[in-house]
Write an enzyme that holds these catalytic residues in place. Structure first.
Site: not given
Ligand code: ARG
Length: 466
Positions: A286, A292, A299
């Site tokens: 991130s 993260k 995704e």
């Protein structure tokens, strides 16, 4: 008005198209991708024209050499595509004719209408074969992950609620089955792609004695029994895009399957499940939150399903109002087809690579699978074996679950005396139901997640995919 006039306008028109018209109508910006197949089709068309006496041997050789050279230049990135020549077909033919005078004879008894139908069929035929290879790669990655973790049991879910225990391999093999059906659909679609439209001309064939069979044979348009596959209606042949729609439909379902797999991966990698860990190289970070690690491959694979489904809708809509036969609308088919093909091939490959770099968190899976509530149905089966009707057994076990909840105990911690307060049918062996190993060994129906059956299925897929 542009002074440059493409061959399609010579004679009939006094000038080239307006610049904005040329820009609006061109397709070279995307159909250049058909160059290999366009050149191959032209070489074979030339061989046929030689056989029927339209080209001399020397002309055929000059054309073939010229096309070969152009192909090498395109491959090397040295070919100058000209938007004013509209599309890949005219770009290659115009350049050939500039270099080889006999190139002017190449378009004999051929229209861009049957030419583009041929090129796309040849292109798609190759892409389907490559995609089938990619899918097999993903199937192999799923089987390998199952084999590496063949003793791992996880909760199986319905409604995303823990339902009954299954081997992780069984869950993964469910996707292998889905992907196998995708392969079958794609291969079936391949049989209708693999039909030669050349010789259909613009709409009505030709008055020249073309040898369609020779062309089809040389281009490999033959079925499994070696019979040459020719389109049987010239009007249908130049306006048919069903084969693309079939492909995009099979690809959309493949994308949906991959999307579902992606969703499982996304759940499993979350802290809440924590069943798997994906290697750093196959995750992303991130920009704000330093801690993260995101499953972006999964995704994006899930997200890209939207465009693959959209491409199918676009093609169906493109065809729905078209009168016979070729209409320029059909030029709009290629971007969708290319996008679908590129998207499913990349997602299939990336998902396989990601799974190859995924580790299973065995202790966490073991903990989740040990939830005794998932063996409530086994307890009902136990009562059935003692002669109780299943509906009654279901009710009794429901009451046992309620009792466990009330006493704050896991289901397998209830005493025999407590079980018997619910129903006297329970005896000493009742608590043995909660031995997970034994429970898994008992699930030995074909297709069930039992120990022997899963091992058998893993072995079957390993063999089939090798
Ligand atoms: N670029 C065109 C297409 O992709 C080729 C066929 C053009 N035919 C025509 N009659 N204008 O469909």
């Amino acid at each position: 008005m542009s002074k440059k006039s493409p061959v399609s306008r010579s004679g009939r028109f006094t000038d080239g198209p307006a610049a904005d018209v040329a820009q609006f109508t061109e397709s070279i910006s995307f159909d250049w991708r058909l160059w290999r197949h366009d050149i191959l089709g032209s070489m074979v068309h030339a061989a046929m024209l030689k056989k029927i006496g339209v080209l001399t041997r020397a002309e055929q050789i000059a054309i073939t050499r010229g096309l070969n050279k152009i192909g090498l230049e395109i491959r090397a990135g040295k070919f100058q595509w000209k938007p004013e020549l509209e599309d890949v077909h005219m770009n290659i033919e115009a350049e050939l004719t500039k270099r080889v005078p006999a190139g002017a004879k190449l378009h004999t008894a051929r229209s861009r209408n049957d030419q583009v139908a041929l090129d796309v069929r040849l292109w798609l035929r190759d892409e389907i074969v490559l995609l089938l290879g990619d899918i097999a790669g993903l199937q192999r990655a799923l089987v390998s992950l199952g084999e590496k973790n063949s003793d791992v049991i996880i909760p199986g879910y319905t409604h995303l609620q823990r339902a009954q225990p299954v081997y992780l391999a069984h869950h993964l093999l469910a996707y292998v089955e889905m992907l196998e059906r995708d392969c079958e659909r794609l291969w079936d679609c391949h049989s209708r792609v693999n039909v030669c439209p050349l010789g259909s001309g613009a709409i009505a064939g030709s008055t020249l004695p073309l040898d369609r069979k020779l062309v089809a044979k040389l281009l490999g348009f033959v079925n499994a029994s070696g019979e040459v596959q020719l389109t049987q209606n010239s009007m249908d042949a130049v306006s048919d895009r069903d084969f693309m729609i079939e492909f995009c439909s099979a690809a959309a379902l493949l994308a949906v399957h991959i999307s579902r797999l992606a969703e499982d991966v996304i759940l499993w990698v979350s802290a809440e499940f924590n069943y798997i860990k994906i290697a750093d190289a196959y995750t992303t970070g991130s920009s704000l939150m330093p801690q993260k690690k995101n499953p972006d491959i999964a995704e994006l694979s899930r997200g890209k399903t939207g465009r693959v489904v959209g491409n199918l809708m676009a093609l169906l809509t493109l065809l729905k109002g078209l009168p016979m036969t070729y209409n320029r609308d059909l030029q709009e088919d290629k971007e969708q087809l290319f996008d679908t093909t590129d998207t499913v091939r990349t997602t299939t490959r990336l998902m396989a690579a990601m799974l190859k770099n995924t580790k299973v968190n065995k202790p966490v899976c073991g903990c989740a699978a040990a939830d005794p509530a998932m063996l409530a149905t086994d307890l009902a089966d136990y009562l059935v074996k003692k002669g109780m009707a299943f509906r009654q057994a279901h009710h009794v076990v429901g009451a046992v679950v309620a009792l466990a909840e009330k006493t704050g105990k896991p289901l397998n911690q209830l005493t025999l005396a407590e079980l018997q307060t619910v129903d006297k049918t329970f005896s000493r062996d009742a608590l043995g139901v909660f031995n997970l190993k034994t429970a898994m060994a008992k699930r030995n129906l074909t297709g069930a997640p039992g120990t022997k059956e899963v091992a058998k299925q893993l072995a079957r897929w390993r063999e089939q995919l090798s």
